[in-house]
Design a protein around this motif. Structure first.
Motif, mmCIF file in Angstrom:
data_model
loop_
_atom_site.group_PDB
_atom_site.id
_atom_site.type_symbol
_atom_site.label_atom_id
_atom_site.label_comp_id
_atom_site.label_asym_id
_atom_site.label_seq_id
_atom_site.Cartn_x
_atom_site.Cartn_y
_atom_site.Cartn_z
ATOM 1 N N THR A 185 50.284 32.512 49.003
ATOM 2 C CA THR A 185 51.038 31.278 48.777
ATOM 3 C C THR A 185 52.069 31.100 49.876
ATOM 4 O O THR A 185 52.790 32.051 50.221
ATOM 5 N N THR A 245 48.333 27.855 45.169
ATOM 6 C CA THR A 245 47.221 28.388 44.380
ATOM 7 C C THR A 245 46.255 27.285 43.944
ATOM 8 O O THR A 245 45.054 27.536 43.785
ATOM 9 N N THR A 268 43.053 26.724 45.981
ATOM 10 C CA THR A 268 41.903 27.622 45.906
ATOM 11 C C THR A 268 40.671 26.791 45.594
ATOM 12 O O THR A 268 40.627 26.076 44.591
#
Lengths: 112, 113
Positions: B15, B83, B86
């Protein structure tokens, strides 16, 4: 944001059965494309339909473009396990700079 | 045969890191695209480009930028990875804007931890 609704999202059938996948939108497309994607790979083009009402056949696969060029269908006759994969429809918007928008995809599983 | 090559197939980033995804096509195509693919959502267009140094926002450009300094190369940049970025990222190219076949790369799986 233009939407292209694809259904069903999942389909599990036995070998030899027939199936139809649908793509619907409120947008008018310059053309509509169907792709097939294997796990871990990028989508590969199956067919492009351009004219309203057009029907194209690719062996056991039949593709149809709606008269108003807002919807399309993919029909598979006598499905085989080798047809298993993710099927994606994509509508091409020429008047928006050549933008291709995709449906959510149909995950097809054909069991022997 | 057209070849669209994505430099990284699998990446794991933290991150906040800056992430570069590179894509090269070898057929002198004008149009190039970046999509992300998530289960149940299909492919969503992030950015596209129809000429060198030109770029257009797609449907989900937030958190991304792109660079097209040369015709054959189209880079996707995540300035500060999060995140929720992703995903599987797919690069594609097409000859021009007339609805020609779009050719896809094999995809880059990015995991942000």
């Amino acid at each position: 944001t233009q939407l292209l609704e694809q259904s069903p999202q999942f389909l599990s059938i036995q070998e030899g059965e027939n199936l139809t996948v649908y793509c619907n939108s409120s947008s008018v497309f310059s053309s509509l494309q169907w792709y097939r994607q294997e796990p871990g790979e990028g989508p590969v083009l199956l067919v492009t339909v351009v004219t309203g009402g057009e029907v194209k056949k690719l062996k056991r696969l039949t593709f149809q473009f709606g008269d108003a060029r807002k919807d399309s269908s993919l029909h598979i006759t006598a499905a085989q396990p080798g047809d298993t994969g993710l099927y994606l429809c994509a509508g091409y918007l020429y008047n928006q700079g050549g933008k291709l928008i995709f449906g959510q995809g149909t995950e097809l599983s054909v069991k022997p | 045969d057209v070849k669209v090559t994505q430099s990284s197939r699998y990446l794991v980033k933290r991150t906040g890191e800056k992430v570069f995804l590179e894509c090269v096509q070898d057929m002198d195509h004008e149009n190039m695209f970046w999509y992300r693919q998530d289960p149940g959502l299909g492919l969503r267009l992030i950015y596209f480009s129809y000429d060198v140094k030109m770029k257009e926002k797609g449907d989900i450009p937030e958190g991304y930028s792109v660079s097209r300094e040369k015709k054959e190369r189209f880079s996707l940049i995540l300035e500060s990875a999060s995140t929720n970025q992703t995903s599987m990222y797919l690069c594609a190219s097409s000859l021009d804007r007339s609805g020609n076949t779009i050719y896809f790369g094999e995809g880059s799986w990015l995991t942000v931890v």
